[in-house]
Motif scaffolding. Sequence first.
Motif, PDB file in Angstrom:
ATOM      1  N   SER A 101      -9.070   4.803   6.781  1.00  0.00           N
ATOM      2  CA  SER A 101      -7.613   4.717   6.702  1.00  0.00           C
ATOM      3  C   SER A 101      -7.129   3.671   5.697  1.00  0.00           C
ATOM      4  CB  SER A 101      -7.043   4.393   8.087  1.00  0.00           C
ATOM      5  OG  SER A 101      -7.592   3.182   8.579  1.00  0.00           O
ATOM      6  N   ASP A 102      -8.041   2.906   5.134  1.00  0.00           N
ATOM      7  CA  ASP A 102      -7.651   1.917   4.116  1.00  0.00           C
ATOM      8  C   ASP A 102      -7.471   2.544   2.738  1.00  0.00           C
ATOM      9  OD1 ASP A 102      -9.790  -0.516   5.679  1.00  0.00           O
ATOM     10  OD2 ASP A 102      -7.604  -0.328   5.836  1.00  0.00           O
ATOM     11  N   SER A 103      -7.835   3.812   2.598  1.00  0.00           N
ATOM     12  CA  SER A 103      -7.638   4.486   1.313  1.00  0.00           C
ATOM     13  C   SER A 103      -6.165   4.492   0.943  1.00  0.00           C
ATOM     14  CB  SER A 103      -8.143   5.926   1.390  1.00  0.00           C
ATOM     15  OG  SER A 103      -9.532   5.971   1.557  1.00  0.00           O
TER      16      SER A 103
ATOM     17  N   ARG B  48       0.865  -1.182   0.000  1.00  0.00           N
ATOM     18  CA  ARG B  48       0.000   0.000   0.000  1.00  0.00           C
ATOM     19  C   ARG B  48       0.902   1.233   0.000  1.00  0.00           C
ATOM     20  NH1 ARG B  48      -4.249  -0.066   4.466  1.00  0.00           N
ATOM     21  NH2 ARG B  48      -2.454   0.245   5.833  1.00  0.00           N
TER      22      ARG B  48
ATOM     23  N   GLN C  26      -3.750  -5.264  10.729  1.00  0.00           N
ATOM     24  CA  GLN C  26      -4.700  -4.414  10.028  1.00  0.00           C
ATOM     25  C   GLN C  26      -5.973  -5.210   9.826  1.00  0.00           C
ATOM     26  OE1 GLN C  26      -2.379  -3.902   6.477  1.00  0.00           O
ATOM     27  NE2 GLN C  26      -1.785  -6.024   6.752  1.00  0.00           N
ATOM     28  N   ASN C  27      -6.959  -4.581   9.208  1.00  0.00           N
ATOM     29  CA  ASN C  27      -8.208  -5.300   8.948  1.00  0.00           C
ATOM     30  C   ASN C  27      -8.244  -5.840   7.528  1.00  0.00           C
ATOM     31  OD1 ASN C  27      -8.535  -2.804   7.685  1.00  0.00           O
ATOM     32  ND2 ASN C  27     -10.741  -2.970   7.782  1.00  0.00           N
ATOM     33  N   LEU C  28      -7.082  -6.046   6.929  1.00  0.00           N
ATOM     34  CA  LEU C  28      -6.996  -6.638   5.609  1.00  0.00           C
ATOM     35  C   LEU C  28      -6.510  -8.069   5.727  1.00  0.00           C
ATOM     36  CD1 LEU C  28      -5.168  -3.674   3.828  1.00  0.00           C
ATOM     37  CD2 LEU C  28      -7.605  -4.241   3.647  1.00  0.00           C
TER      38      LEU C  28
ATOM     39  N   SER D  14     -10.986  -7.365   2.484  1.00  0.00           N
ATOM     40  CA  SER D  14     -11.366  -6.807   3.768  1.00  0.00           C
ATOM     41  C   SER D  14     -12.854  -7.063   3.966  1.00  0.00           C
ATOM     42  CB  SER D  14     -11.094  -5.318   3.831  1.00  0.00           C
ATOM     43  OG  SER D  14     -11.611  -4.764   5.028  1.00  0.00           O
TER      44      SER D  14
ATOM     45  N   LEU E 242     -14.283  -2.029   5.336  1.00  0.00           N
ATOM     46  CA  LEU E 242     -13.279  -1.010   5.077  1.00  0.00           C
ATOM     47  C   LEU E 242     -13.347   0.144   6.069  1.00  0.00           C
ATOM     48  CD1 LEU E 242     -13.447  -0.819   1.191  1.00  0.00           C
ATOM     49  CD2 LEU E 242     -11.460  -1.509   2.549  1.00  0.00           C
TER      50      LEU E 242
ATOM     51  N   TYR F  21      -2.959   0.561  -3.982  1.00  0.00           N
ATOM     52  CA  TYR F  21      -2.597  -0.823  -3.681  1.00  0.00           C
ATOM     53  C   TYR F  21      -1.864  -1.430  -4.874  1.00  0.00           C
ATOM     54  CZ  TYR F  21      -5.282  -0.563   0.565  1.00  0.00           C
ATOM     55  OH  TYR F  21      -5.724  -0.218   1.818  1.00  0.00           O
TER      56      TYR F  21
END
Lengths: 112, 112
Positions: A84-86, A37, A62-64, A78, A81, A89
């Motif tokens: 903060s995942d913006s 990322r 992370q939540n990924l 994920s 989302l 990638y």
Amino acid sequence: SQTIHQWPATLVQPVGSPLSLECTVEGTSNPNLYWYRQAAGRGLQLLFYSVGIGQISSEVPQNLSASRPQDRQFILSSKKLLLSDSGFYLCAWSGDSSYEQYFGPGTRLTVT
Amino acid sequence: GQQVMQIPQYQHVQEGEDFTTYCNSSTTLSNIQWYKQRPGGHPVFLIQLVKSGEVKKQKRLTFQFGEAKKNSSLHITATQTTDVGTYFCAGVPMDSNYQLIWGAGTKLIIKP
């Protein structure tokens, strides 16, 4: 010759929605695969790497999540989302006995 | 942890001036690689240096790997507009399992 595909190129998703990004490599077998990322104007953060089918190593909490269901397919997911995942990638591959990495075109994800 | 420091973060030059970016690793590297990322694009592999004190040239680009294999530099002679982008170094620590440690990148900006 080897090629790497990523899709989609851009994605806008609401907070709390699921995510699935796919990466496939052609023209090579048993590649090492990577998900990175990149925040705007920043460097590359390694998220996951894989040395084989079903083998995933995570670099940051992370939540990924990532999966490698086939030798040349790498998926980033994920369930929900966060803002903060913006980011941008990037999927990359390297040979199983070399270090240089080759990147796909990337997916620009905006979480709104 | 292991890290690679890259400076400067930005460099503004007039077209025709030279450009240099430097990388310094906290650990001895087995090799170091350089990548270029054009604005809006993905990183592209440029070169890999393996030997202590190695110097490689690609047209106007000169890459050096330090004697101690802990630092490296990229020098561009007489910059052109096509050189615009961010240059990243990425090192492979001696005990690495194909993971790269990335510098934060140096953005080359050509002044109008």
